[in-house]
Design an enzyme around this catalytic site. Structure first.
Site, PDB file in Angstrom:
ATOM      1  N   CYS A   1      -0.454   6.023  10.229  1.00 59.17           N
ATOM      2  CA  CYS A   1       0.779   5.356  10.672  1.00 59.17           C
ATOM      3  C   CYS A   1       0.441   4.082  11.428  1.00 59.17           C
ATOM      4  O   CYS A   1      -0.383   4.091  12.335  1.00 59.17           O
ATOM      5  CB  CYS A   1       1.555   6.242  11.643  1.00 59.17           C
ATOM      6  SG  CYS A   1       2.252   7.679  10.911  1.00 59.17           S
TER       7      CYS A   1
ATOM      8  N   SER B   1      12.352   6.388  14.547  1.00 58.99           N
ATOM      9  CA  SER B   1      11.233   6.052  15.437  1.00 58.99           C
ATOM     10  C   SER B   1      11.796   5.695  16.811  1.00 58.99           C
ATOM     11  O   SER B   1      12.242   4.580  17.039  1.00 58.99           O
ATOM     12  CB  SER B   1      10.442   4.882  14.861  1.00 58.99           C
ATOM     13  OG  SER B   1       9.920   5.247  13.605  1.00 58.99           O
ATOM     14  N   LEU B   2      11.747   6.675  17.676  1.00 64.17           N
ATOM     15  CA  LEU B   2      12.365   6.523  18.990  1.00 64.17           C
ATOM     16  C   LEU B   2      11.429   5.760  19.935  1.00 64.17           C
ATOM     17  O   LEU B   2      11.826   4.805  20.575  1.00 64.17           O
ATOM     18  CB  LEU B   2      12.646   7.930  19.539  1.00 64.17           C
ATOM     19  CG  LEU B   2      13.424   8.041  20.825  1.00 64.17           C
ATOM     20  CD1 LEU B   2      14.856   7.614  20.614  1.00 64.17           C
ATOM     21  CD2 LEU B   2      13.368   9.460  21.372  1.00 64.17           C
TER      22      LEU B   2
ATOM     23  N   GLY C   1       7.164  -1.683   5.871  1.00 61.03           N
ATOM     24  CA  GLY C   1       8.547  -2.140   5.822  1.00 61.03           C
ATOM     25  C   GLY C   1       9.540  -1.236   6.525  1.00 61.03           C
ATOM     26  O   GLY C   1       9.204  -0.138   6.967  1.00 61.03           O
ATOM     27  N   GLU C   2      10.765  -1.723   6.620  1.00 61.49           N
ATOM     28  CA  GLU C   2      11.844  -0.941   7.234  1.00 61.49           C
ATOM     29  C   GLU C   2      12.798  -0.499   6.109  1.00 61.49           C
ATOM     30  O   GLU C   2      13.552  -1.309   5.574  1.00 61.49           O
ATOM     31  CB  GLU C   2      12.562  -1.801   8.289  1.00 61.49           C
ATOM     32  CG  GLU C   2      13.851  -1.217   8.822  1.00 61.49           C
ATOM     33  CD  GLU C   2      13.799   0.270   9.182  1.00 61.49           C
ATOM     34  OE1 GLU C   2      12.858   0.708   9.859  1.00 61.49           O
ATOM     35  OE2 GLU C   2      14.712   1.015   8.760  1.00 61.49           O
TER      36      GLU C   2
ATOM     37  N   CYS D   1       3.233   8.654   1.101  1.00 61.21           N
ATOM     38  CA  CYS D   1       3.883   7.735   2.041  1.00 61.21           C
ATOM     39  C   CYS D   1       4.146   6.428   1.281  1.00 61.21           C
ATOM     40  O   CYS D   1       3.220   5.763   0.815  1.00 61.21           O
ATOM     41  CB  CYS D   1       2.958   7.520   3.240  1.00 61.21           C
ATOM     42  SG  CYS D   1       3.663   6.408   4.455  1.00 61.21           S
TER      43      CYS D   1
ATOM     44  N   SER E   1      12.070   7.182   7.201  1.00 63.14           N
ATOM     45  CA  SER E   1      11.788   6.896   8.606  1.00 63.14           C
ATOM     46  C   SER E   1      12.291   5.497   8.945  1.00 63.14           C
ATOM     47  O   SER E   1      11.959   4.529   8.264  1.00 63.14           O
ATOM     48  CB  SER E   1      10.284   6.998   8.852  1.00 63.14           C
ATOM     49  OG  SER E   1       9.969   6.585  10.152  1.00 63.14           O
TER      50      SER E   1
ATOM     51  N   ASN F   1      -2.426   5.173  16.702  1.00 58.41           N
ATOM     52  CA  ASN F   1      -3.595   4.814  15.891  1.00 58.41           C
ATOM     53  C   ASN F   1      -3.937   3.364  16.175  1.00 58.41           C
ATOM     54  O   ASN F   1      -3.036   2.527  16.231  1.00 58.41           O
ATOM     55  CB  ASN F   1      -3.272   4.935  14.398  1.00 58.41           C
ATOM     56  CG  ASN F   1      -2.959   6.363  14.008  1.00 58.41           C
ATOM     57  OD1 ASN F   1      -3.743   7.277  14.252  1.00 58.41           O
ATOM     58  ND2 ASN F   1      -1.785   6.583  13.414  1.00 58.41           N
TER      59      ASN F   1
ATOM     60  N   CYS G   1       7.455  -4.663  15.500  1.00 56.63           N
ATOM     61  CA  CYS G   1       7.002  -3.670  16.485  1.00 56.63           C
ATOM     62  C   CYS G   1       5.607  -4.060  16.963  1.00 56.63           C
ATOM     63  O   CYS G   1       4.707  -4.304  16.157  1.00 56.63           O
ATOM     64  CB  CYS G   1       6.989  -2.262  15.881  1.00 56.63           C
ATOM     65  SG  CYS G   1       8.632  -1.712  15.384  1.00 56.63           S
TER      66      CYS G   1
ATOM     67  N   GLU H   1       0.832  -1.193   0.000  1.00 52.86           N
ATOM     68  CA  GLU H   1       0.000   0.000   0.000  1.00 52.86           C
ATOM     69  C   GLU H   1       0.870   1.248   0.000  1.00 52.86           C
ATOM     70  O   GLU H   1       1.977   1.245   0.547  1.00 52.86           O
ATOM     71  CB  GLU H   1      -0.895   0.016   1.252  1.00 52.86           C
ATOM     72  CG  GLU H   1      -1.967  -1.047   1.202  1.00 52.86           C
ATOM     73  CD  GLU H   1      -2.782  -1.155   2.485  1.00 52.86           C
ATOM     74  OE1 GLU H   1      -3.966  -1.482   2.377  1.00 52.86           O
ATOM     75  OE2 GLU H   1      -2.237  -0.925   3.574  1.00 52.86           O
TER      76      GLU H   1
ATOM     77  N   CYS I   1       6.878  -6.702   6.933  1.00 54.22           N
ATOM     78  CA  CYS I   1       8.008  -6.143   7.691  1.00 54.22           C
ATOM     79  C   CYS I   1       8.441  -7.174   8.722  1.00 54.22           C
ATOM     80  O   CYS I   1       7.608  -7.871   9.298  1.00 54.22           O
ATOM     81  CB  CYS I   1       7.579  -4.853   8.386  1.00 54.22           C
ATOM     82  SG  CYS I   1       8.941  -4.030   9.257  1.00 54.22           S
TER      83      CYS I   1
ATOM     84  N   CYS J   1       2.339  -2.115  15.646  1.00 54.93           N
ATOM     85  CA  CYS J   1       2.191  -1.782  14.224  1.00 54.93           C
ATOM     86  C   CYS J   1       1.534  -2.936  13.462  1.00 54.93           C
ATOM     87  O   CYS J   1       1.963  -4.089  13.574  1.00 54.93           O
ATOM     88  CB  CYS J   1       3.569  -1.488  13.638  1.00 54.93           C
ATOM     89  SG  CYS J   1       3.533  -1.182  11.866  1.00 54.93           S
TER      90      CYS J   1
HETATM   91  N1  SAH Z   1       9.847   0.993   9.732  1.00 60.00           N
HETATM   92  C1  SAH Z   1       9.890   2.425   9.666  1.00 60.00           C
HETATM   93  C2  SAH Z   1       8.817   3.044   8.782  1.00 60.00           C
HETATM   94  C3  SAH Z   1       7.418   2.504   8.935  1.00 60.00           C
HETATM   95  S1  SAH Z   1       6.532   2.921  10.406  1.00 60.00           S
HETATM   96  C4  SAH Z   1       9.866   3.029  11.061  1.00 60.00           C
HETATM   97  O1  SAH Z   1       9.639   2.280  12.028  1.00 60.00           O
HETATM   98  O2  SAH Z   1      10.114   4.215  11.208  1.00 60.00           O
HETATM   99  C5  SAH Z   1       6.246   4.647  10.264  1.00 60.00           C
HETATM  100  C6  SAH Z   1       5.927   5.338  11.582  1.00 60.00           C
HETATM  101  O3  SAH Z   1       4.666   4.901  12.107  1.00 60.00           O
HETATM  102  C7  SAH Z   1       6.951   5.056  12.674  1.00 60.00           C
HETATM  103  O4  SAH Z   1       7.323   6.235  13.314  1.00 60.00           O
HETATM  104  C8  SAH Z   1       6.187   4.144  13.631  1.00 60.00           C
HETATM  105  O5  SAH Z   1       6.682   4.212  14.919  1.00 60.00           O
HETATM  106  C9  SAH Z   1       4.788   4.684  13.499  1.00 60.00           C
HETATM  107  N2  SAH Z   1       3.744   3.749  13.937  1.00 60.00           N
HETATM  108  C10 SAH Z   1       3.733   2.409  13.822  1.00 60.00           C
HETATM  109  N3  SAH Z   1       2.584   1.903  14.341  1.00 60.00           N
HETATM  110  C11 SAH Z   1       1.865   2.955  14.775  1.00 60.00           C
HETATM  111  C12 SAH Z   1       0.573   3.091  15.372  1.00 60.00           C
HETATM  112  N4  SAH Z   1      -0.187   2.037  15.625  1.00 60.00           N
HETATM  113  N5  SAH Z   1       0.132   4.348  15.661  1.00 60.00           N
HETATM  114  C13 SAH Z   1       0.893   5.417  15.381  1.00 60.00           C
HETATM  115  N6  SAH Z   1       2.101   5.364  14.802  1.00 60.00           N
HETATM  116  C14 SAH Z   1       2.586   4.141  14.515  1.00 60.00           C
END
Ligand code: SAH
Length: 342
Positions: A334, A215-216, A160-161, A106, A192, A291, A117, A93, A113, A120
């Site tokens: 996100c 993504s901290l 994905g990463e 985006c 990101s 989200n 996480c 997507e 992925c 996610c």
């Molecule tokens: N793998 C990369 C890019 C994809 S995620 C990364 O981790 O940065 C893109 C962003 O969405 C990241 O900052 C991640 O922390 C955030 N994200 C993932 N799941 C989320 C959720 N359920 N709600 C809000 N942000 C989320």
């Protein structure tokens, strides 16, 4: 014989190929013109190339473009999600986001992925494969077409990463920004990442002008490992060091992304710890309201808590923004991209 997608190559690679087959170098630019300026879909349409070159190209290459399987538009904010089917039937997507004059795409970089996480939705798919360079570029070409060339920003923040597919993404960035390619400025692209330390350093050492976001999520190492299993590979300490290295080499600020979860990382002490841990880094921070994803066990921080978190950061001189939620009604926000499994 396997045929390779012409969209997978940088201009330099095509020039090399021209030299291999004893064709003139400028032919590579002409091919780029057909692909990126005219947007043709078959090699036969490259009218200004000699017949024997067309023949040689067709022996080696084809033109492959993902099929748009579904287009879904948010009734709330116009956010549009595209479900694309790739040549092996894999689904990905990408999402168009509208904010006044700013139109952002985006982009996905992998099918699924492997980072796992916990919060996610994409993680639930597991890792299927890396996207090819052409599959990354195609998302941008689609967005340009859909917006009549009005795309202003690109974020590699979809499924994905990105930094685990750096070789293909790096080439895609070169083509997208090439004057003979899509001629889209690198300064309007952001990658990101969860924090793949060696690749962050590689980017810092390169000539690329793309922006970097990390993504901290939390500055507590143990909690981060719980939420993001990949933290065991590259620890927070190493990631923060890499961010400082990036600052030093590029003279650019880094963006940290911090998803706010209710009662997990959203209290005042968390904000204070963050300020302390990042004191040597030049950064701004995007606070992302959680989200709802397909994973359980998380909920969104209360508005008041988010605003308070932001206020504390700002009062310490840190640029902190709360990201506007977009596309949640079509599962395009996100952390919600799961290629239709939801
Ligand atoms: N793998 C990369 C890019 C994809 S995620 C990364 O981790 O940065 C893109 C962003 O969405 C990241 O900052 C991640 O922390 C955030 N994200 C993932 N799941 C989320 C959720 N359920 N709600 C809000 N942000 C989320």
């Amino acid at each position: 014989m396997t045929l390779y997608n012409l969209y997978n190559y940088t201009l330099d690679e095509l020039i090399d190929f021209m030299q291999q087959i004893k064709a003139e170098r400028y032919r590579a630019k002409q091919i780029f013109g057909w692909l990126y300026d005219k947007g043709i879909t078959s090699i036969d349409e490259m009218k200004n190339l000699p017949k024997d070159l067309i023949k040689k190209l067709k022996e080696r290459f084809l033109i492959s473009i993902p099929e748009v399987k579904k287009e879904t538009k948010s009734k709330i904010d116009g956010t549009t999600k595209y479900l694309l089917r790739l040549k092996d039937d894999a689904l990905i997507e990408c999402v168009l986001l509208f904010d006044n004059e700013r139109i952002t795409l985006c982009v996905s970089t992998q099918v699924g992925c492997g980072c796992g996480c916990r919060f996610c939705s994409t993680a639930l798919l597991g890792f299927k494969r890396n996207l090819e360079t052409g599959e990354i570029i195609s998302q941008v070409m689609l967005a340009r077409k859909k917006t009549n060339n009005k795309l202003t920003n690109i974020v590699f923040m979809g499924m994905g990463e990105p930094l685990l597919n750096w070789k293909n993404l790096n080439k895609a960035i070169l083509v997208i920004s090439d004057k003979n390619g899509l001629n889209f400025s690198q300064t309007r692209m952001t990658i990101s990442t969860i924090g793949i330390v060696p690749v962050i350093k590689q980017i810092a050492d390169s000539d690329l002008k793309v922006n970097l976001a990390i993504s901290l999520i939390t500055v507590k190492d143990e909690l981060r490992s719980e939420l993001m299993p990949f933290n065991k590979k590259y620890s927070l300490k190493e990631i923060i060091k890499a961010a400082e290295y990036y600052n030093k080499k590029t003279k650019k600020q880094i963006t940290f992304e911090y998803v706010l979860f209710k009662n997990i990382n959203d209290n005042e002490q968390d904000a204070m710890d963050l300020i302390e841990k990042l004191k040597d880094v030049d950064y701004k921070i995007n606070l992302i309201p959680y989200n709802s994803s397909l994973n359980t066990g998380f909920s969104k921080s209360e508005n008041e808590k988010m605003l308070n978190f932001q206020k504390i950061l700002i009062s310490h001189g840190i640029k902190a923004f709360i990201r506007k939620e977009k596309g949640a009604d079509i599962k395009a926000a996100c952390g919600q991209l799961a290629a239709n499994i939801n």
